[in-house]
Design an enzyme around this catalytic site. Structure first.
Site, PDB file in Angstrom:
ATOM      1  CG  ASP A   1      -5.189  -1.939   2.293  1.00 19.99           C
ATOM      2  OD1 ASP A   1      -5.093  -3.213   2.656  1.00 19.99           O
ATOM      3  OD2 ASP A   1      -4.316  -1.127   1.892  1.00 19.99           O
TER       4      ASP A   1
ATOM      5  CG  ASP B   1       1.842   5.128  -8.159  1.00 22.51           C
ATOM      6  OD1 ASP B   1       2.704   6.050  -8.121  1.00 22.51           O
ATOM      7  OD2 ASP B   1       0.912   5.126  -7.890  1.00 22.51           O
TER       8      ASP B   1
END
Ligand SMILES: O=c1ccn([C@@H]2O[C@H](COP(=O)(O)OP(=O)(O)O[C@H]3O[C@H](CO)[C@@H](O)[C@H](O)[C@H]3O)[C@@H](O)[C@H]2O)c(=O)[nH]1
Ligand SMILES: [Mn+2]
Length: 559
Positions: free
Chosen positions: A141, A445
């Protein structure tokens, strides 16, 4: 432990029960807690408004602590331990092992140095697993050409490192960690060892020099046409997708120095544009899920943070013992390993080793129904991330979930993948809502794992003797506080969200499991009673109001 059909399971579960004396000790605390409640009710001050309210506040704070204490011991009461039988797995399924796609996420070449990232990548490529069934994807990223350059170096070094690891049964398979642990004196006459160590040292040096310079030299740029992609990168928040298949596992020419096949290795930096939300790690993971489905489509996905290398080359086989167990494997959505830290100091000032969580609480939560997904060191079934539905009529069978045949040469596949990792791809789709990792949560998550559980999948916690992964914990107080704040806010957000325990959870998950998760969901809320308990008694003391029992007050116990 075969059943009546002579079936031998691929794993077994044993109670690692708490010693009787500890249980007795917990019971005595319970009695003490009850006595405190009785004391609060019995001795409620009759005079003084302030006194009365302070007292009532203490009662509620203590009530909260008691409930939290109760939940904690519900979890810790009967922990379990899992053991795998990898030899049985090999005997039965060696030829039918499923494809495994490994995702490594990085986001910033300064905070996460390229040399660390490729050590993680190399340790993943070196798993004891058929290379033609293994694919490693790095999501960057930070769109850093330094990281890309390091990956290029890693792809070359892997040709020597992988056969070396297999030949000498090296552990751990991160070269940095391995050479750091192995004293040179033991290998002075070992030519091959010295050769690989030098090869690694030279590579490390080249990568570090380039990283220090902050850019890749013209000479290096000429080595791979992939570098030309960076000509179109405006900034890390505004650039096209870059996909480079550095090793194409299907290519018969992609061989290591011993003429053995190599695992597939892919560099991905998904598209980012200022007017599209990038959704942090969840966005990166979803792009990886799509891109990997075009390249290798392994039915099992594992993901790690880039600072967490593999410390145990058997982890894939261990995880498969759970997924491929004929009796219980089909209902299993994910296998979570603990997040062990490599860099905690002896006194562990900030409690970053999370020993209590991973040694006491997770084995207990596993006994109560299965752990949550903690974002790293976790093996998933691809279907639970893509559809996330589990229905018994169509039980999943890993060994028959044949890998999709991937057609086309690497360059064409890269072109197709660019569209899959573009910003616009997710527009008007269910990605981030019903499909893939969920968006809009601080703990993407935790929320994704919870939702997977609510859809009927089970989960398993596995903590092998030799640690599966070793990561880096925050090293300063500020970093620790930022991380803890994000985690505690994130857990509270899940608790209160529309997909959380009050709405979806209570219908689908057993109460005992929901209560177990509450240890973390209520983590942040703990601050209110704690603050009250710290501040109010001290203030009251200044006014001569006593809120705690004196020894003689315990006479009430005998009444
Ligand atoms: O936009 C982003 C931001 C982060 N990351 C990666 O995500 C991982 C975790 O991020 P980090 O900033 O290191 O957060 P931590 O608090 O250290 O991570 C813990 O907490 C996260 C949840 O907040 C989990 O996702 C992680 O697995 C867990 O290790 C790292 O590999 C990053 O490179 C991305 O890929 N893209
Ligand atoms: Mn981290």
């Amino acid at each position: 432990m075969g059943n009546t059909n002579g079936y031998l399971p691929l794993f077994e579960t044993k109670s690692s029960g708490r010693p009787f004396l500890i249980k007795l000790y917990v019971l005595t605390i319970f009695v003490a807690i009850c006595m405190i409640w009785v004391y609060r009710v019995r001795y409620l001050p009759v005079e003084g408004v302030l006194e009365r309210w302070a007292w009532i506040g203490m009662f509620f704070a203590e009530l909260w602590f008691s409930i939290y204490w109760f939940i904690t011991h519900l979890v810790r009461w009967n922990p379990i331990c899992r053991y795998t039988f990898k030899d049985r797995l090999s005997q039965r399924f060696e030829k039918d092992l499923p494809g495994v796609d490994i995702f490594v996420c990085t986001a910033d070449a300064e905070m996460e140095p390229p040399i660390m990232v490729i050590n993680t990548v190399l340790s993943m490529m070196a798993y004891d697993y058929p290379p033609e069934k293994l694919s490693v994807f790095l999501s960057d990223d930070g769109v850093s050409e330094l990281t890309f350059y390091a990956m290029l170096e890693a792809s070359r070094f892997s040709k020597y490192w992988l056969p070396f690891c297999k030949q000498f049964n090296v552990e751990p398979r991160s070269p940095e960690a391995y050479f750091h642990n192995e004293p040179l004196d033991d290998h002075v006459n070992d030519k091959e060892w010295l050769f690989i160590k030098k090869l690694y040292g030279d590579m490390k040096n080249r990568i570090e020099v380039t990283s220090k310079q902050g850019q890749v030299s013209e000479d290096i740029r000429k080595e791979h046409k992939g570098f030309s992609e960076w000509d179109f990168v405006s900034s890390r928040h505004d650039h096209q997708t870059i996909v480079q298949i550095l090793i194409d596992g299907r290519d018969p020419l992609a061989m290591d120095s011993e003429a053995q096949r190599l695992p597939t290795l892919v560099y991905l930096s998904r598209e980012k544009r200022p007017h599209y939300p990038h959704n942090f790690k969840a966005g990166a993971m979803n792009a990886l899920i799509r891109v990997s489905s075009r390249i290798s489509n392994g039915p099992i996905i594992m993901n790690v943070d880039c600072d967490m290398y593999s410390n145990n080359s058997n982890s894939i086989r261990d995880a498969l013992c759970f997924f491929m167990d004929e009796e219980k494997g089909h209902e299993l959505g994910y296998v979570q390993y603990p997040q062990s830290m490599k860099n905690v100091t002896k006194n562990d000032l900030y409690g970053n080793s999370m020993k209590v969580i991973f040694k006491m609480e997770f084995p207990g939560i596993d006994a109560n129904g299965g752990p949550m997904y903690i974002g790293t060191g976790c093996f998933h079934r691809r279907v639970n991330l893509c559809e996330r539905k589990h229905c018994n009529e169509h039980e999943v069978d890993s060994k028959r979930e044949s890998d999709m045949k991937i057609e086309g040469n690497a360059r064409d596949v890269e072109e197709e993948c660019k569209a899959l990792a573009s910003c616009a791809y997710e527009e008007n789709t269910q990605w981030g809502k019903e499909v893939g990792l969920m968006y809009g949560y601080l703990l993407e998550d935790g929320m994704t794992g919870f939702s997977i559980r609510c859809r009927g999948w089970r989960s398993v916690y596995f903590n092998p003797e030799r640690k599966a992964f070793l990561g880096l914990a925050p090293t300063t107080l500020l970093q620790t506080l930022v991380q803890q704040e994000r985690w505690s806010k994130g857990e509270l957000h899940i608790l209160l969200s529309r997909r959380g325990p009050f709405f979806d959870g209570y219908k689908s998950l057993p109460l005992r499991l929901l209560l177990s998760y509450c240890i973390y969901f209520l983590w942040a809320a703990n601050c209110f009673p704690t603050l009250y308990y710290v501040v109010v008694p001290s203030l009251c003391m200044l006014r001569g109001i006593s809120l705690f029992p004196k020894v003689r007050d315990f006479q009430f116990c005998y009444l």
